[in-house]
Every structure is written in structure tokens, then in C-alpha cells.
Scaffold this active site. Structure first.
Site, mmCIF file in Angstrom:
data_model
loop_
_atom_site.group_PDB
_atom_site.id
_atom_site.type_symbol
_atom_site.label_atom_id
_atom_site.label_comp_id
_atom_site.label_asym_id
_atom_site.label_seq_id
_atom_site.Cartn_x
_atom_site.Cartn_y
_atom_site.Cartn_z
ATOM 1 N N ASP A 13 7.845 -7.171 59.968
ATOM 2 C CA ASP A 13 9.198 -6.635 60.086
ATOM 3 C C ASP A 13 10.205 -7.493 59.327
ATOM 4 O OD1 ASP A 13 9.253 -4.173 61.493
ATOM 5 O OD2 ASP A 13 8.494 -5.241 63.253
ATOM 6 N N HIS A 20 -14.815 9.524 54.055
ATOM 7 C CA HIS A 20 -15.859 9.055 54.975
ATOM 8 C C HIS A 20 -16.774 8.055 54.286
ATOM 9 C CE1 HIS A 20 -14.328 12.152 57.411
ATOM 10 N NE2 HIS A 20 -14.715 13.104 56.580
ATOM 11 N N GLU A 52 12.084 -11.449 63.671
ATOM 12 C CA GLU A 52 11.680 -10.297 62.861
ATOM 13 C C GLU A 52 12.825 -9.703 62.058
ATOM 14 O OE1 GLU A 52 8.333 -7.971 64.714
ATOM 15 O OE2 GLU A 52 9.737 -8.049 66.397
ATOM 16 N N CYS A 99 2.951 -14.347 63.430
ATOM 17 C CA CYS A 99 1.900 -13.409 63.821
ATOM 18 C C CYS A 99 1.902 -12.142 62.966
ATOM 19 C CB CYS A 99 2.012 -13.060 65.299
ATOM 20 S SG CYS A 99 3.614 -12.382 65.726
HETATM 21 C C1 PEP Z 1 5.500 -8.162 62.728
HETATM 22 O O1 PEP Z 1 6.481 -7.407 62.617
HETATM 23 O O2 PEP Z 1 5.155 -8.952 61.837
HETATM 24 C C2 PEP Z 1 4.678 -8.129 63.943
HETATM 25 C C3 PEP Z 1 3.720 -9.019 64.147
HETATM 26 O O3 PEP Z 1 4.900 -7.120 64.809
HETATM 27 P P1 PEP Z 1 4.416 -5.635 64.552
HETATM 28 O O4 PEP Z 1 3.544 -5.617 63.344
HETATM 29 O O5 PEP Z 1 3.729 -5.218 65.788
HETATM 30 O O6 PEP Z 1 5.704 -4.897 64.339
HETATM 31 MG MG MG Z 2 7.209 -6.385 64.349
#
Ligand code: PEP
Ligand code: MG
Length: 836
Positions: A723, A462, A699, A770
Site C-alpha cells: 500500500d 491450466h 502504509e 510485511c
Molecule cells: C501491504 O499493504 O503491504 C500489506 C502487507 O497489507 P496488504 O497487502 O494486506 O494490504
Molecule cells: Mg496493506
């Protein structure tokens, strides 16, 4: 036999008195008592077994010739009506070796009645003369009058058989079962009448008792058996299972984010021979300042005996006042720090509802001790039991118990509250302590405290969570050496690197100050310029998006500088609920998200369930290797019942003016994508909705290798580097042991990204990213140099990434990316940062 009904405090209690009972052993007494309770329709006959079971776990001899047998917590459903059966046994019966009971008060009561009952019963014990009279009297009414009632129950982590209905589940919360998820578990369990047990190896807990649950010491990977018995057992098991699983995604996301931030934050380089105490980073940032070592004097709690009934009332009152105080503290903390932080105080209230603790304290009082001493001793014993198990999760709970225990103690004996600590300095200081309790941390004078360092605790304690929220650099788990630092001495606390430098010379201090000034200036500049586009010095605009999932997160993302949403993870709409979001609900969410974005881009990723993201309400089959199983688009193609409503909701939103793109996760082959695209087109046509761009997440290595083919059919790519890294390196993204090696800047991952960009180049297919590395300034620079033109990240990462991209020309970024591709290791790629 006399049967009366009495209202005692908040309780309606049936009292049954039987005089002159003769019995040779306690089992017979328990059976006789049960018989009386059954005859009066207060319990089910099985309650006898429950009381006997209790005897194998705990000592129910209260003291001075009185025993209080009672059932176990899990058997509460056997009680039809709160009651006590009082058996007078003039000849006495051996309750335990050396302990003879002359009056047995068999208790059948629900949790809430526990404290009140013990309070009145304990009051009776004060008068030996009166007791002797009661043990022999032939006046039943006398017993009723003097007794005024009683009852209780408890709970231990002993081995108990599972109930017949059960499920098995492996806990996958990276930080184990800590107070926050455990509180959700008990809240859910309490919605059911059935008894629910949770077993971990050879320990069992009542799922409605927080301490018992935490005492199981469940860590990630532990296998649990949840079993239930009662009319609503099936429903209870299914809802519990769903709840447990639905908390996984958030627990994992929190842990992943904390790790990522730690990995990517820059740290000060100290002189090599500067002495340092190394702990774990709990909150980033660096400060130079004087140490104030919080000295907690061992509490001297006097043992002032008083009348037992007074003592019992004082305890009762103190518990009530403390709970009320914690409620207020929780509300205030919620306003100041947020809901998440406030929850700990609600968990503290639960700790005070622990019947084991209350029983123990009453027994100690019945042994002739004062209420303050009895409470303090009871709390210490329970806390010692928790910390003796050698489990960090439980050790943290022991600290919580002491913390909340002291609150109660100071209500019992307010004069003790001034004796525990030395006064804090009135100048800025770095607070050092063995561990800070949540109350300590919440009560910090943040106008004076500039940093925190504790010898105990971990990055998920915490202290760490609150320190991050308050923006105070913090180190935890610094070890005993930390407590030897002299009060008032000057130190450098590096919360980012998890170090505290002792005895720095003037040069060290100057260098640290310079670093801090530079860092602050940089952060201030990043914050100031966060609304400017991420344009390289030669004018290339890299689009910056936010990874957010709900319409009410849009405002914060925009204020951090987001130009749109590059990843809306729709599986988050399934979290912490037992059912599936309807088509209407999804439609409303997508439309609201787009409206709030006021014309900015929105990329909605269709459901990505499977792997680490479980949606328990879908009851998908168990897989041996879920990351390699039916997840993402593979699932969508097999489950039209999931894909169709989601697509309909998206096209309805488009029809009603939303601006959005659709993106499919975990695509492995062109065939898959073509099928998905065709389904989109069918749905769109059937609804006469406008079309929208449809993209593919890259991915899996197969998708990167086939990028050129995919690009012919996709409108855009977004690289999911989280991923992609796990599948390229064959390293589970959640395995903490591999966290350092599972680096998205591994040259092999970068080569797959390069292939993706090259594949898309000639096909009018733009490429974004992303995954987590897009939010790391150095990672963002390399990705842009490789040809990625859109980066989407957590909103808080945006200012630093934008600032970094604005520093270089596109040629410089390309040169950097080229060097990264040629590097032999991820370390070498990370070191390129220094030479940029
Ligand atoms: C990723 O795999 O980089 C991604 C953006 O998707 P997630 O983290 O939701 O699997
Ligand atoms: Mg992913």
C-alpha cells in the site's frame, strides 16, 4: 386425449397424446400443447411464452417430421412435473421454412431428464415407415408405446430482459471469469429455485449453466447485471452477490503473487544474438534438453450410421462413464496436486451437462449421422463458437470442451483413442505443443518431461497452473514459430524469462548448464540452511516472519524457516462465506494460531476491509474511490460492531495464554491511533486480560512522514510496502498496466521507509516490514540496510531471503541501502543487485 404416466430410466414422466390436431402455424401448436400440459397440472401457463422464446433462439425441429418445442432453461421453475405433450398433426404444420412437423413433442423437463428423454425420442426417428404410421394413426396407445417418451431444454447467450429483481456488479477478478470461480457461481445459483440470469452488455446467461456463463466472456472491469425471479429471488441475489464478491480477494491475491514471483526471479543472460522465441513465463526454472513436439493428428472420425436408438444409448452410456471417470480423476488429482488443481475436472463434468450441446448432437444424429461423428461435430461446433469470440478466456474454454469432448468420444468409440498422438520418447524431453489440455497435463509422464512450452495459452491457463505445481519450467503463448522447432532438436528453455532459445551452440549450452547448476546449488543450500537465523556476517539478527492467515498454515511456515508470524490478515476469515465470523470463532482461531506457533511471535492485524479487500457480507456502501475511502482503521473506528468483537476475541485469547501483538492497518493520523489504543485498553480492562504490544502499519505516506509522532505512542511499526507504494506513487496496486512501474524499490518509497525508521529510532519502537518487497532477497537486503529489523513474507520466500541476509555484514547492507536511496530510478535500485 390419452394421459399416461410412465417411468423412463430415472424419470417419472406424464405423457399426454392428442390426435388429429389441426393448426395453421407453430405458435398455435405451442399454445395447444401448453394448454394440455396446464390441464394436467404439469406447467404454469407462462410456459407457452417460454417455448416461443426458445423458438427465437434455437431450431427445435429434430428431423423427419418431428419437432420438440421446449422452454428455456431460466424458466425451469414453471415446470411442476416432468411431462411431454404429443400432438399428432396429420396435415402437417410448417415449423421452419422447408420443415414440416407432423408430430410435435412439447417437452417440459428438468435438466437431469434431458438426456434420457432425448435418447428415447431419438430412438423413434430411425424408422420412417413407423413414423408415417404414427403421423396418421387413430390409436393413441400406439404412439405412447412406440414413443416411449421425450423432452429437453437449452440455453444461448441471446439478449434477454433482466428479471425485475436485480443487482449490478463489476467483475474485479484480474483473470476474468474463468472456470474455477464460474463453477462456484453455478454451484451457488443451483441452491435456489429461482431463475437467475447474468447479463453482460447484450449477452445473457443462465447462472446455473457453466458454458453459458463462460460464453459471456467476462473480463476484469466488466459490468454485470444479475437478476432473479421466483419465490427465493431476493435471497438468491444476495447470496450470489456475496459469493461473487467474496472470491475477489483470493483471485487478486493469486494474481499478485504470480506477478511478484515473476518480477523477482533471476533469469539467465543469453548471448545477444542467440535466436529465441519469446512467450510468457508460466513456471520458473531453466532446462536444456531435446524437444518433443507433440503431434496431435486430426481425428478422423468415421460417420458410421447405426440405429438411432442404439446411437442414443451409446451416447448416454459414454456421458455417464466419462463423468464417473472425471470424478475419479478429480479425486486422484486432489491427492497428488491439491484441491485447486482438481477442480478443473469438476468443471469439465459441468461442461457435459450442457443441454445445448446434447440437443445439437441429437439433431445431428437425427439427420442420419453416426453417434461418434455427431458427437465430434457437435463438440467442434460449440468449441468454434467459443473461440470465434476472440476472447482468451473463452478460447481456453474451447480447449477444455475439446478435451472433455475427446474423453466422451473415446468412450463412444474406444478404437479412436490410439490414433491421435505419436508415441512419446523414452528419454527426458521438453514438451512442445499448441496447447495442453488439463487432461494432457495431468497425464504427463513427469519422469520424462523436463519442461513445457505451448504456442497458445496465457500465464493463468491450466497448463501454467499445473506446471507450477509440478515444478516444471514452462513457457506459454510462444506463438506459431514454436511449433516449427524440429522434433529432437536441442533447446534451452527459460521458464523464468519466458523464452526458448533455439539452435544454441556448445558455449551457450555450457553457460546455461552452469547457470542451472549454480541456481540448483543455491536453492539446495537455501533449503538446507532455511532453519538457521538470518544473521548478518557480523551477527545482527533480522527476524523472519511468515504472512499466513490460518492455524493450519503454521506447520508449513515453520518448516520453511519462519520464526513467527509477522502478518496474520484477519479479513481472510471473512472470505468465501456469507456471514461474519463470530467472536467465538475468531477467539478459537487466534488461540489455535498461537498454540501452533509454540511460543513464537504472532502479529494479528485487525480487519483491513475496503480498497481491494471487500467483505460482501458487510454490505458496505459503494465508493467511487475505495482505495481512498473508508478502509482499514477508518472503517474500524466507524464500526464498533466489527472492532469490539475482534478485540474481545483477541483479549480472550491472550487471557487464555496466547502470545500475540495487535496491529492496526491503514493508520493515517496519530488521532486515529490514539483512539484505537484507548479502545483496546477499555476492552482489555473490562475483561481483566493481560496487555500486549500494539502496533501501527505504515502504509500511507502521511504515516511515514509522521512516524516520529506515531512512534511515541506505538510499540512497533510494520511497513506495508504494497500500500505504501501505491499511495506514494499514485499507482493502483492491481492495475496490470502499471505493474512494472509500481515498484516498491522506487527511491521515493525507500525514502519514506527511511523516514519511518528514523522516526522510530528514539522511541523504543521497532520497525518491521510485511509487504511483498520484504520477500524479495534484494529488497530484504535494502530494507535491512535501512534499519528494518523484522521482515515478514510468504513462507516460500523465506529460504532465499535468509540466505541473502547471511551473505553480508550490517555495514555492507547499510552501504547498499544508502546507494539505493541515492539512485535516480527503481531500475537503478534493482541493478545494484548485480554490483553487490
Ligand atoms: C501491504 O499493504 O503491504 C500489506 C502487507 O497489507 P496488504 O497487502 O494486506 O494490504
Ligand atoms: Mg496493506
Amino acid at each position: 386425449m390419452l394421459v399416461t404416466k410412465q417411468t423412463n430410466g430415472e424419470l417419472d414422466l406424464v405423457q399426454i397424446v392428442q390426435l388429429n390436431v389441426s393448426a395453421t402455424d407453430k405458435e398455435t401448436v405451442i399454445e395447444q400443447a401448453t394448454q394440455l400440459l396446464v390441464e394436467n397440472n404439469c406447467v404454469d401457463p407462462a410456459f407457452a411464452q417460454s417455448m416461443k422464446q426458445r423458438e427465437t433462439r434455437a431450431n427445435t425441429f429434430l428431423g423427419r417430421g418431428i419437432a420438440i418445442p421446449h422452454g428455456i432453461a431460466e424458466d425451469r421453475h414453471l415446470i411442476k412435473q416432468d411431462a411431454v405433450a404429443i400432438l399428432q398433426i396429420p396435415q402437417g404444420v410448417e415449423w421452419n421454412p422447408g420443415q414440416t412437423a407432423y408430430m410435435v413433442v412439447a417437452i417440459a423437463a428438468q435438466t437431469d431428464g434431458h438426456i434420457t428423454l432425448l435418447q428415447t425420442l431419438t430412438g423413434l426417428l430411425q424408422n420412417d415407415e413407423q413414423l408415417q404410421q404414427l403421423f396418421k394413426t387413430d390409436d393413441e396407445q400406439l404412439i405412447v408405446t412406440s414413443l416411449n417418451n421425450s423432452s429437453e431444454e437449452t440455453e444461448e447467450n441471446e439478449v434477454l430482459p433482466d428479471f425485475a429483481k436485480k443487482i449490478e456488479w463489476t467483475l474485479d477478478y484480474p483473470n476474468g471469469l474463468h472456470a474455477r470461480p464460474a463453477t462456484k457461481w453455478i454451484e451457488t445459483a443451483r441452491q435456489f429455485h429461482s431463475s437467475i440470469r447474468i447479463r453482460h452488455a447484450d449477452k445473457t446467461a443462465d447462472a446455473k449453466n457453466l458454458i453459458a456463463l463462460l460464453r459471456l466472456g467476462v473480463r476484469q472491469g466488466a459490468s454485470l447485471i444479475v437478476s432473479a425471479e421466483g419465490a427465493d429471488a431476493d435471497k438468491a441475489l444476495s447470496v450470489m452477490h456475496t459469493l461473487m464478491k467474496s472470491l475477489s480477494a483470493q483471485e487478486k491475491a493469486d494474481a499478485e503473487l504470480a506477478l511478484k514471483r515473476q518480477k523477482s526471479s533471476p533469469s539467465w543472460q543469453a548471448r545477444e544474438d542467440l535466436a529465441a522465441i519469446i512467450g510468457a513465463s508460466a513456471a520458473p526454472g531453466m532446462v536444456v534438453g531435446q524437444v518433443y513436439r507433440k503431434i496431435t493428428h486430426t481425428l478422423e472420425v468415421p460417420d458410421e450410421t447405426g440405429s438411432l436408438s442404439d446411437n442414443a444409448s451409446r451416447l448416454h452410456r459414454a456421458l455417464k462413464e466419462t463423468k464417473a471417470q472425471l470424478q475419479i480423476l478429480s479425486q486422484e488429482t486432489e491427492q497428488q496436486l491439491g484441491k485447486q488443481e482438481a477442480k478443473i475436472f469438476l468443471a469439465h463434468i459441468e461442461l457435459l451437462n450442457d443441454t445445448d450441446l446434447i440437443t445439437l448432437v441429437c439433431q445431428i444424429m437425427a439427420d442420419g449421422h453416426g453417434v461418434a461423428w455427431a458427437w465430434n461435430t457437435g463438440v467442434e461446433r460449440m468449441a468454434n463458437r467459443l473461440s470465434a469470440l476472440g476472447n482468451p478466456v473463452l478460447a481456453a474454454r474451447a480447449t477444455d470442451l475439446i478435451d472433455v469432448g475427446n474423453r466422451v468420444l473415446f468412450h463412444i468409440a474406444p478404437e479412436l483413442s490410439n490414433t491421435t498422438e505419436t508415441a512419446c520418447p523414452d528419454h527426458p524431453y521438453i514438451l512442445i505443443s499448441d496447447d495442453l489440455t488439463p487432461s494432457d497435463t495431468a497425464a504427463l509422464d513427469i519422469t520424462k518431461v523436463i519442461g513445457l512450452a505451448t504456442s497458445e495459452g496465457g500465464p493463468t491457463s491450466h497448463t501454467a497452473i499445473l506446471a507450477r505445481t509440478l515444478g516444471l519450467p514452462a513457457l506459454v503463448g510462444g506463438g506459431q514459430g514454436l511449433l516449427d522447432i524440429a522434433n529432437g532438436s536441442q533447446v534451452i528453455l527459460d521458464g523464468t524469462g519466458g523464452r526458448i532459445y533455439i539452435d544454441p551452440n556448445d558455449d551457450d549450452i555450457n553457460s546455461a548448464q552452469e547457470w542451472i547448476t549454480k541456481l540448483q546449488a543455491q536453492q539446495a543450500k537455501e533449503a538446507e540452511t532455511r532453519q538457521l537465523p538470518a544473521k548478518t556476517t557480523d551477527g545482527t539478527h533480522i527476524l523472519i516472519g511468515a504472512n499466513i492467515n490460518l492455524p493450519d498454515q503454521v506447520a508449513e511456515a515453520i518448516s520453511e524457516g519462519a520464526e513467527g508470524v509477522g502478518l496474520m490478515r484477519t479479513e481472510f476469515l471473512y472470505l468465501e462465506r456469507n456471514d461474519e465470523p463470530s467472536e467465538d470463532e475468531q477467539y478459537e482461531t487466534y488461540l489455535a494460531m498461537s498454540k501452533n506457533l509454540e511460543g513464537r511471535e504472532l502479529i494479528v492485524r485487525t480487519l483491513d476491509i475496503g480498497g481491494d479487500k471487500q467483505a460482501p457480507q458487510l454490505a458496505l456502501p459503494q465508493e467511487d474511490n475505495p482505495f481512498l475511502g473508508v478502509r482499514g482503521s477508518r472503517l474500524l473506528l466507524r464500526r464498533a460492531d466489527l472492532l469490539q468483537p475482534q478485540l474481545r476475541a483477541l483479549y480472550r485469547a491472550l487471557k487464555d495464554g496466547a502470545k500475540l501483538s495487535i496491529m492496526f492497518p491503514m493508520v493515517t493520523s496519530v488521532t486515529e491511533f490514539l483512539k484505537l489504543r484507548a479502545i483496546c485498553e477499555d476492552v482489555r480492562e473490562s475483561m481483566a486480560a493481560p496487555s500486549c504490544p500494539i502496533g501501527v502499519m505504515i502504509e500511507v505516506p502521511a504515516a511515514a512522514l509522521e512516524a516520529e509522532t506515531l512512534a511515541k505512542h506505538a510499540d512497533f511499526f510494520s511497513i506495508g510496502t504494497n500500500d505504501l507504494t501505491q499511495y506514494c506513487l499514485a499507482m493502483d496496486r492491481q492495475n496490470p498496466t502499471l505493474a512494472a512501474e509500481a515498484d516498491s524499490l522506487h527511491p521515493a518509497v525507500l525514502k519514506l521507509i527511511k523516514l519511518t525508521v528514523d522516526g522510530a529510532k528514539d522511541h523504543n519502537c521497532w520497525v518491521g516490514a510485511c509487504g511483498g518487497i520484504a520477500g524479495d532477497p534484494h529488497g530484504a537486503a535494502i530494507l535491512s540496510g535501512l534499519g528494518v529489523t523484522e521482515l515478514s513474507m510468504s513462507p516460500l520466500d523465506i529460504p532465499a531471503v535468509k540466505a541473502r541476509l547471511r551473505q553480508s555484514s550490517m555495514d555492507e547492507l547499510k552501504a547498499l541501502a544508502q546507494k539505493a536511496l541515492e539512485a535516480e530510478t527503481s531500475e537503478a535500485v534493482r541493478q545494484l543487485k548485480g554490483g553487490e
